[in-house]
Each structure stands twice: as structure tokens, then as C-alpha cells.
Motif scaffolding. Sequence first.
Motif, PDB file in Angstrom:
ATOM      1  N   PRO A  71       0.811  -1.228   0.000  1.00 41.72           N
ATOM      2  CA  PRO A  71       0.000   0.000   0.000  1.00 41.72           C
ATOM      3  C   PRO A  71       0.838   1.268   0.000  1.00 41.72           C
ATOM      4  O   PRO A  71       0.329   2.353  -0.311  1.00 41.72           O
ATOM      5  N   GLU A  72       2.143   1.135   0.311  1.00 43.11           N
ATOM      6  CA  GLU A  72       3.011   2.316   0.309  1.00 43.11           C
ATOM      7  C   GLU A  72       3.134   2.940  -1.080  1.00 43.11           C
ATOM      8  O   GLU A  72       3.491   4.117  -1.208  1.00 43.11           O
ATOM      9  N   ILE A  73       2.828   2.173  -2.125  1.00 42.82           N
ATOM     10  CA  ILE A  73       2.905   2.719  -3.485  1.00 42.82           C
ATOM     11  C   ILE A  73       1.994   3.934  -3.610  1.00 42.82           C
ATOM     12  O   ILE A  73       2.428   5.016  -4.020  1.00 42.82           O
ATOM     13  N   GLU A  74       0.730   3.756  -3.246  1.00 47.17           N
ATOM     14  CA  GLU A  74      -0.187   4.894  -3.348  1.00 47.17           C
ATOM     15  C   GLU A  74       0.036   5.910  -2.231  1.00 47.17           C
ATOM     16  O   GLU A  74      -0.108   7.122  -2.442  1.00 47.17           O
ATOM     17  N   GLU A  75       0.430   5.430  -1.046  1.00 48.24           N
ATOM     18  CA  GLU A  75       0.639   6.342   0.090  1.00 48.24           C
ATOM     19  C   GLU A  75       1.758   7.342  -0.198  1.00 48.24           C
ATOM     20  O   GLU A  75       1.620   8.538   0.053  1.00 48.24           O
ATOM     21  N   LEU A 143      11.327   0.829 -10.544  1.00 43.05           N
ATOM     22  CA  LEU A 143      10.440   0.454 -11.651  1.00 43.05           C
ATOM     23  C   LEU A 143       9.283  -0.413 -11.169  1.00 43.05           C
ATOM     24  O   LEU A 143       9.484  -1.409 -10.469  1.00 43.05           O
ATOM     25  N   GLY A 144       8.074  -0.028 -11.547  1.00 39.35           N
ATOM     26  CA  GLY A 144       6.890  -0.787 -11.159  1.00 39.35           C
ATOM     27  C   GLY A 144       6.570  -0.676  -9.682  1.00 39.35           C
ATOM     28  O   GLY A 144       5.765  -1.456  -9.156  1.00 39.35           O
ATOM     29  N   TYR A 145       7.195   0.280  -9.010  1.00 37.43           N
ATOM     30  CA  TYR A 145       7.033   0.447  -7.558  1.00 37.43           C
ATOM     31  C   TYR A 145       6.911   1.935  -7.237  1.00 37.43           C
ATOM     32  O   TYR A 145       5.828   2.433  -6.988  1.00 37.43           O
ATOM     33  N   MET A 146       8.012   2.660  -7.321  1.00 36.32           N
ATOM     34  CA  MET A 146       7.974   4.104  -7.069  1.00 36.32           C
ATOM     35  C   MET A 146       7.787   4.919  -8.342  1.00 36.32           C
ATOM     36  O   MET A 146       7.382   6.077  -8.296  1.00 36.32           O
TER      37      MET A 146
END
Length: 377
Positions: A71-75, A143-146
Motif C-alpha cells: 500500500p506504500e505505493i499509493e501512500e 520500476l513498477g514500484y515508485m
Amino acid sequence: AANLGRSFSSSPINLSAQAKMMKAMVYYGANNLKFENRAVPKIIDPTDAIIKMTQTSICGTDLGIWKGKNPEIEEIAEAKEGKFNGRVLGHEGIGIVDEVGAGVRNVKKGDRVIISCITRCGICENCSRSMYSHCNSGGGWLLGYMIDGTHAEYVRTPFADTSLYKIPQGLSDEAAVLLSDALPTAHEIGVQNGNVKPGDTVAVIGAGPVGMSCVLTSQLYSPSVLIAVDMDDNRLAMAKEMGATHTINSAKEDAVSKILEYTEGRGVDCAMEAVGAQPTWDICQRVLKEGGHLANVGVHGKSVNLEIEKLWIKNLTITTGLVNTNTTEMLMKNCCSGKLKSEKLATHQCKFEDMENNYTVFKHAAEEKAMKLIINF
């Protein structure tokens, strides 16, 4: 898409008519992926490159993100930018350099390159220690994360000079894709952290793509016993073909007692956890002999119990880590020479236009007899 059990849609987003568009697999939150139109990325920093993708793959980490493990991706996006506009998934693949920033020197338009799953500046404190996964200059796993990743027709790669590898003659596309992440992760976080030496006894718990890569790369160091543990007979048969000396189906027999049996009651010098779950962690912590190494490779979404009351006396080493990709070039040489026969891990050839179905196939990998999907653009 209705039978996937997770939300997909193909509704394009609103962008100006002038923007060059591409297809991409975009994460919008737990259980919510959309295969949609996005703007082709542009150079932001002079050290960037834009890569036109030719092959990619899906990693277990991508599935974890889809399921809501990160969930840290959107946070973080909301904290930095005030909103979350989705994230293109994917951190593996190869492609052709389409454009480079003014500061890029090592690659040029038209070069075929491996996109490393780790982005690094090469000059910060952590990069100077070869700990590229924790690059202090805003690198690491991006990549694909941040930032947007490789499950799109084009991807922007920061720090291109130090985060792309030119594909040499004699390297297959399949091996090149595996060199993005699976092979270096297994070798560095499993085999190197596990201090595997000639004559050692080794158990790999979990025979997915990374676990199977642990089986492969362990053999660079000549262990005498190499045990693969999984709940899927098809994967265990592949592990045997890849060089495992013993296999154990933990759904049918007690893995701990079988490992002890295969090691004359001593346990193993190195146990590699390649799943990221309590049951597989438990096998590892119960089969180590005195002075052994537990190398955790799996991505955990929640805490596990450490049986410290039994382990404190055993002079063990427990390691964790995110791959640094500091052995990628060595592994590449061993793939080119035929020493690492990694192509066998590529069980499925797929099309990028079928990306929704590709995710479904990989989610049900055991039933589909899928190890690594090579997705062609």
C-alpha cells in the motif's frame, strides 16, 4: 475479464490528442489493475533513457502488489504529489533504446539492453559499497514500484548509464529477461548471503522462478547436497532436471524430517526461504545445522515467528536483503557460456496484448505449469 476474481478494465484515460499513447498494465490499488492507454514517457533528467520494450515478464512481486501487499505505493505518491494516478507495474525486461538524455554516455539509440530491476547512480555512499538496492540518490527498486515500470510499450529508466546492460552476442532473450531480477536475486540474496561453499548441504524452500534460480546458481559453488522443497510435483520435477539432488513435496511428507534424513540428522549448511510465508520460514529455521545460514529471499507481507529460544545457541547467521544486481555481469557471462542453463525456466511465450490473461496464468502458475512467462511485444 470477469472470471479473474480481480478488477480489470480497459477504459483509456483522458489525455491531449497530441500525446503519443501506449498500452500499459496499471495498478490502482489492491485487486484493481487496468490494461489501458497511457502517455508514452518522456525524458525528465539528462541521465534518463526511454526504452521501447521487446520482452518482459511477471514477477511474484507484481502479484503481491496486485493483491495489496504494498500500500506504500499509493501512500508515497499521495504524500509526494497530492494524488495517486496509478502505477505501471513491472521491473523486468529487455528492449531497444529509443531515446537518451543529454548526460547519457554508455548507451545510445538502437542498443539492445537489459533493464535492471535496480536503478543506481553509481556514485553515492551506498553505491560505492555496491549496495545499489539502497542508492542514496533516489535509486533502488523504482520500476513498477515508485515509478512506472516495464509492463508497457515504453519505459523511462533513470540513471541509464549504470542501470542498463547491453545484450551481448550469444545471450538468449529468455536468459536476458531472467538477468533483470530472478537470477541476480537468487544468487546474491540466496547463494551469496547463504555463504554456499563446495561440499555444502543446501535446501531451497519454494521452487518458483526465484527458488529455481537459487537451485541453478547454487551449483556455481558445487554443493554436495541440493534439496528443493515445494508443494507442486511439476516444479519439483523441473528442480531435479535443473540439478537438485533431492526433492520433497511438503504437501505429502514432512519436509523437516526428510531434510534431516538426507543430511544424516545434521541439517543443512544453508536454507534459503524463497516464498515469504510462515510455513516455509518454519522449515528453514528447523533444518539448520550449527553454524548454518538462513538466507531469506522471499518477500514477506507480515511478521513471522522466530524460534529464538531454540536458535540462540546454534551460532547461526540469518540474512535478508533486496538484490543489489552487483553480480549481473558475472551471471551474464555464465549464461552466455552455457554454464547457467536458465532458458528452461521460460515455460510460456505470451503476447503483451494478452496482458490481462498473462496475469491470470501467472496467478494460477501451478495449474498452468508456468514457471516464467516471456511476454513479447
